[in-house]
Design an enzyme around this catalytic site. Structure first.
Site, PDB file in Angstrom:
ATOM      1  N   GLY A   7     -11.132  -1.513   4.209  1.00 15.69           N
ATOM      2  CA  GLY A   7     -10.030  -0.996   4.996  1.00 15.69           C
ATOM      3  C   GLY A   7      -9.436   0.248   4.368  1.00 15.69           C
ATOM      4  N   ALA A   8      -8.793   1.045   5.210  1.00 13.12           N
ATOM      5  CA  ALA A   8      -8.116   2.251   4.722  1.00 13.12           C
ATOM      6  C   ALA A   8      -6.703   2.272   5.276  1.00 13.12           C
ATOM      7  CB  ALA A   8      -8.883   3.503   5.133  1.00 13.12           C
ATOM      8  N   GLY A  12      -4.980  -0.352   0.835  1.00 14.57           N
ATOM      9  CA  GLY A  12      -6.317   0.087   0.463  1.00 14.57           C
ATOM     10  C   GLY A  12      -6.458   1.592   0.505  1.00 14.57           C
ATOM     11  N   LYS A 186       4.390 -13.416  -8.851  1.00 14.90           N
ATOM     12  CA  LYS A 186       4.588 -12.579  -7.668  1.00 14.90           C
ATOM     13  C   LYS A 186       4.749 -13.455  -6.425  1.00 14.90           C
ATOM     14  CE  LYS A 186       2.924  -8.949  -4.679  1.00 14.90           C
ATOM     15  NZ  LYS A 186       1.826  -8.108  -4.182  1.00 14.90           N
TER      16      LYS A 186
END
Length: 314
Positions: A7-8, A12, A186
């Protein structure tokens, strides 16, 4: 080291873009629509740490994947994990390491079931980023850290090689010898923040202003107790810092889950709240975690019903 970034999107795209900017060998695995957008407008990052634009980022679609990569960087949402694994399966060879940046812990079991127990690393990131109307990445604050490590805490040759590749790439990269502890901490923070801001539909400062900060810290204590029962009691400096964050007067802080609810988007209720609640065993009827989870599941039911009605009318 050949790196496949799945993914972008905001996460990512940011870390993959910084790696490309630093000269690393990175390819983005994207869907056809995102591929077309990147081909037309390139990959752009707007950030307090410096802007970056790459007119023609290296991309590949699922059908064109052929050879294994050395490292797969995975930053999808939990509800997209099954589809993401199917999309990058051909990129996983015998020596491929998978670095997931998902919230919670359940994804480690899912990845191990699909690819075997030796491929997945532990990882987490701290960053606030989004996509603008043109698909550009907007980094919203100064935080841009990526923490990673072997799940057993060892300093293996592969993790040392990965550390060498990620270090000095324009973001804060940290190799951890206690990555499971880091991931649990987290998770506790995200669950407490998401649970209380979604339940109250308000920012931390607004919750404090009503005199209800004790609800925020009570939910934190409940989540911390679950982590301790699983063998990962949160460290005192961490707990003190989160407690201060959840009691900060005037704080505009909200969880991304609340922003997703406000935008009518899917949420990671099961991965962040539900799986934590499941690990608690039989929850008390007045459990804040149980109430917060029920609240987000009610939102999901409402959203699914609205989508079903919309589909019938189109």
């Amino acid at each position: 080291m050949r790196i496949l970034v799945v993914g972008a999107g905001a996460i990512g795209g940011y870390f993959g873009g910084r790696l490309l900017q630093a000269g690393r060998d990175v390819t983005f695995l994207v869907r056809p629509r995102r591929a077309a957008a990147l081909a037309e407008r390139g990959l752009s990052i707007r950030s307090p740490r410096g802007d970056f634009h790459l007119p023609a980022p290296p991309i590949v679609t699922e059908d064109a994947l052929a050879d294994p990569f050395d490292l797969v960087l995975l930053s999808c949402k939990a509800y997209d994990l099954d589809g993401a694994m199917a999309s990058f399966a051909k990129a996983v060879g015998p020596r491929t390491a998978i670095l997931p940046l998902l919230n919670g812990m359940r994804h480690l079991d899912v990845l191990a079931d699909r690819f075997g127990p030796d491929h997945a690393l532990g990882g987490l990131c701290v960053i606030s980023a989004t996509l603008d109307a043109d698909g550009g990445i907007v980094h919203l604050n100064d935080f841009q850290s990526l923490t990673f490590g072997e799940l057993d805490g060892s300093r293996s040759p592969r993790i040392e090689a990965i550390a060498s590749t990620l270090t000095g790439a324009g973001f804060d990269a940290r190799l951890s010898d206690a990555i499971r502890q880091d991931m649990w901490e987290k998770w506790i923070f995200i669950a407490a923040l998401a649970g209380i801001t979604c339940l109250m539909r308000a920012a931390i400062g607004d919750i404090v202003a009503t005199g209800a900060a004790d609800l925020s810290t009570g939910l934190l204590d409940e989540c911390a107790a679950i982590a301790a029962s699983e063998g990962f009691p949160p460290r005192k400096p961490f707990l003190d810092g989160v407690r201060a964050t959840l009691q900060a007067s005037g704080s505009p802080l909200t969880a991304s889950m609340l922003r997703d609810i406000e935008d009518g988007k899917p949420v990671e209720a099961d991965a962040i709240l539900g799986d934590l609640l499941r690990r608690a065993g039989e929850a008390d009827a007045h459990s804040l975690l149980r109430i917060a989870y029920a609240h987000t599941k009610a939102y999901e039911a409402q959203r699914q019903r609205s989508e079903a009605v919309g589909n019938k009318t189109t």
